[in-house]
Scaffold this active site. Sequence first.
Site, PDB file in Angstrom:
ATOM      1  N   GLU A 222       0.834  -1.201   0.000  1.00  0.00           N
ATOM      2  CA  GLU A 222       0.000   0.000   0.000  1.00  0.00           C
ATOM      3  C   GLU A 222       0.867   1.249   0.000  1.00  0.00           C
ATOM      4  O   GLU A 222       1.933   1.275   0.625  1.00  0.00           O
ATOM      5  CB  GLU A 222      -0.900  -0.020   1.254  1.00  0.00           C
TER       6      GLU A 222
ATOM      7  N   GLU B 184      -3.256  10.207   3.230  1.00  0.00           N
ATOM      8  CA  GLU B 184      -4.409  10.206   4.122  1.00  0.00           C
ATOM      9  C   GLU B 184      -4.507  11.549   4.838  1.00  0.00           C
ATOM     10  O   GLU B 184      -3.514  12.049   5.368  1.00  0.00           O
ATOM     11  CB  GLU B 184      -4.270   9.094   5.169  1.00  0.00           C
TER      12      GLU B 184
ATOM     13  N   ASP C 142       0.044   5.359   0.651  1.00  0.00           N
ATOM     14  CA  ASP C 142      -1.076   6.152   1.143  1.00  0.00           C
ATOM     15  C   ASP C 142      -0.837   7.652   1.133  1.00  0.00           C
ATOM     16  O   ASP C 142       0.245   8.120   1.505  1.00  0.00           O
ATOM     17  CB  ASP C 142      -1.377   5.796   2.614  1.00  0.00           C
TER      18      ASP C 142
END
Length: 294
Positions: free
Chosen positions: A114, A118, A116
């Site tokens: 992953e 955020e 990210d």
Amino acid sequence: MALFLLSLLFLFLFNSSNAQGPPSPGYYPSSKVQSLGFSQGFRNLWGPQHQSLDQSALTIWLDKTTGGSGFKSLKNYRSGYFGTSVKLQPGYTAGIITCFYLSNNQDYPGSHDEIDIEFLGTTPNKPYTLQTNVYIRGSGDGNIVGREMKFNLWFDPTQAYHNYAILWDPNEIIFFVDDVPIRRYPRKNDATFPQRPMYVYGSIWDASSWATEEGRIKADYRYQPFVGKYNNFKIAGCTANENPWCGRSPSSSPSRAGGLSLQQIAAMLWVQRNYKVYDYCQDPRRDHTHTPEC
């Protein structure tokens, strides 16, 4: 010559230290990629009743009747440039995550990769935190080993749309905000770098257990709905069945040799010096045997 160039870099950085925003990076990879309509590159993943599309602008929201909403790219990719413009909700958003990220968690449950971006919700008069993170082969599953670097922003992300992007190639990952590189994560060895194909996702959801002040402040549904707005989607990448060097992604720098130019490095260092609020490599509470790249 290298020492001379380094001296120029720090002189440029010092002279820009009192600016309202970062020094110009001098190169704008988002301008090399055409925008996509939502339906050209994405589909709803969950919470369709909490998702609306108005021409090219997508709105997703969360209230206590549902777990929020999310979307997913139509294709998965081995490398590329992935961006969108986001406008965040003002006011009380503690506990709420609005995000844009790459993942293969549906293909590799329990052992996924992953990358990210955020936005960690906040309380009135406190800034949002932008968290960047990288997980490799299950480091986001079970006993989590994150590689978080967190920033405040030099603008109010609730007042207008701003562009956020991930550029991932076989050698490095670079995170951009309005074309300013804020973090570079180089490939130092295979064990600490994601290499398997990933889809592009976006979502809004309740992460009260950790999102705001390490979970001390929770989501408060008296302030619902919690809304995230996206537009200006950009994807230029090599799909799962292609070579990761297929050439569709824009270069990370004007040299087209990868990495960052001196001007881009100066802009990135300015952001990190003035707005970085957390770096996993500098956290004495962390067991760095799990993060050898530090």
